[in-house]
Motif scaffolding. Sequence first.
Motif, mmCIF file in Angstrom:
data_model
loop_
_atom_site.group_PDB
_atom_site.id
_atom_site.type_symbol
_atom_site.label_atom_id
_atom_site.label_comp_id
_atom_site.label_asym_id
_atom_site.label_seq_id
_atom_site.Cartn_x
_atom_site.Cartn_y
_atom_site.Cartn_z
ATOM 1 N N THR A 1 22.676 -11.318 -41.080
ATOM 2 C CA THR A 1 22.347 -12.712 -41.374
ATOM 3 C C THR A 1 20.944 -13.038 -40.885
ATOM 4 N N PHE A 2 20.646 -12.677 -39.657
ATOM 5 C CA PHE A 2 19.343 -12.983 -39.079
ATOM 6 C C PHE A 2 18.250 -12.064 -39.607
ATOM 7 N N ASP A 3 18.572 -10.796 -39.775
ATOM 8 C CA ASP A 3 17.574 -9.856 -40.290
ATOM 9 C C ASP A 3 17.118 -10.260 -41.690
ATOM 10 N N VAL A 4 18.081 -10.589 -42.543
ATOM 11 C CA VAL A 4 17.752 -10.969 -43.916
ATOM 12 C C VAL A 4 16.921 -12.244 -43.932
ATOM 13 N N PHE A 5 17.326 -13.232 -43.149
ATOM 14 C CA PHE A 5 16.552 -14.472 -43.142
ATOM 15 C C PHE A 5 15.127 -14.224 -42.685
ATOM 16 N N SER A 6 14.944 -13.463 -41.611
ATOM 17 C CA SER A 6 13.592 -13.267 -41.083
ATOM 18 C C SER A 6 12.687 -12.602 -42.110
ATOM 19 N N LEU A 7 13.202 -11.572 -42.776
ATOM 20 C CA LEU A 7 12.387 -10.859 -43.744
ATOM 21 C C LEU A 7 12.154 -11.686 -45.009
ATOM 22 N N CYS A 8 13.195 -12.361 -45.477
ATOM 23 C CA CYS A 8 13.027 -13.190 -46.672
ATOM 24 C C CYS A 8 12.075 -14.354 -46.409
ATOM 25 N N PHE A 9 12.243 -15.025 -45.289
ATOM 26 C CA PHE A 9 11.404 -16.180 -45.007
ATOM 27 C C PHE A 9 9.949 -15.761 -44.817
ATOM 28 N N LYS A 10 9.709 -14.677 -44.091
ATOM 29 C CA LYS A 10 8.350 -14.188 -43.870
ATOM 30 C C LYS A 10 7.686 -13.817 -45.187
ATOM 31 N N SER A 11 8.463 -13.328 -46.150
ATOM 32 C CA SER A 11 7.922 -12.908 -47.440
ATOM 33 C C SER A 11 8.013 -13.996 -48.499
#
Length: 441
Positions: free
Chosen positions: A122-132
């Motif tokens: 949940t957190f890994d996906v959000f961090s990468l998606c939001f950063k990109s």
Amino acid sequence: MLPLFLSAKQASHSLQLLTDAQRNTVLQAVADAIIAHTDDLLAANATDLARMDKANPMYDRLLLNADRLQGIADDMRHVATLPSPLGRTLKEKTLPNGLHLRRVSVPFGVIGMIYEARPNVTFDVFSLCFKSGNACVLKGGKDAEASCRAGVSLIKEVLRQQGIDPSAIELLPFTHEATGEMLTAVDYIDLCIPRGGKRLIQFVRDNAKVPVIETGAGVVHCYFDQDGDLDMGRRIILNAKTRRPSVCNALDCIIIHASRLADLPALVAPLGEKGVRLHADERAYQALIGRYPSAPSTPSAPSDPFTPSTPSTPSTPSTPSTLLLPVKSDDVWNTEWLSLQAGVKTVNSLDEALQHIATYGSGHSESIVTNNRESAKKFEAMVDAACVYVNAPTSFTDGAQFGLGAEIGISTQKLGARGPMALEEITTYKWLIEGNGQIRS
């Protein structure tokens, strides 16, 4: 579920206007919130853990603790320090007619993520998606429902506090129907990434109408060559199998050259100390019989999925349960164990090892232990996998070990991203063409 897809799509447009500094501020704020709300996140996770048998290989993936939450927060902070993958000029040229062309990196838009009992995702996906610059729609597994809800709720609250549309992250219901709707949300999901076992990947492949990148399922081998160093092999095999048995890059099958069978008991002795059950072919079994340990039967002892289990009786609680079994079915070679079990295959040559990997491997991660450079080069050239290791364990494939930041998954396909997928792998590009009144004849 249309309103969720629509709100995520609308949020993805607003994300285009954020600067990289704004994105980094949000990621740091979410990392702070993870630490501040550790007790709440662990309480939610405890609700999920209470419903799962500790002997289930998925239990370790589901488990959160203070150290793991700290690691998740640290990974998010690390992503915030990485260069932005957006707005990079990938190719540039001026045509003879004066038109200036640039190929520039941009977000996909909305990324759909389907995953199982892995609340860290949940957190890994959000961090990468939001950063990109991508919005994300998540479909978590029922086993991790409370953990996923708590994580998404925390992220949404931080987004509100930062004045950003909280629909940049959405969580679908924990139903099979929701999975099907995501896979057919053609106008709303720009890319779908499944992260889980073979059955999940197969279901997505068979039913998706949206673009998909396949990730995850790993049947992973380590070949101990005739020129392999015994001490090195012991360390590599132990680390690859037991560091974290439930992950997709954990070792599933040891392949050993027949000329080194005399070294097999010493090679796998550390596995016996960790309680690893070996399913050995005939030659390996004969080399290990009487030289690989037994262990007392316990409720948490590894089970054999190919033969009925025989639990000890109350009157003989210390009845030994062998950690060595002969292979009774080729299904052993197809198995992604996700537990303290592994196959042992004997081969007569490097070519036979390569053929076994080609037949049973999943294209994830493969390793060779050898001091023969020519054998290493042939292994690197011939093994068809996303990550190919020489004298190193496959445990490096995930967990941000490639310096890419937190990964969104490990792609096992060849079209597009392959191997660990981080920021660059979840962007696409568009062409920008600037002219001065040119027209085409």
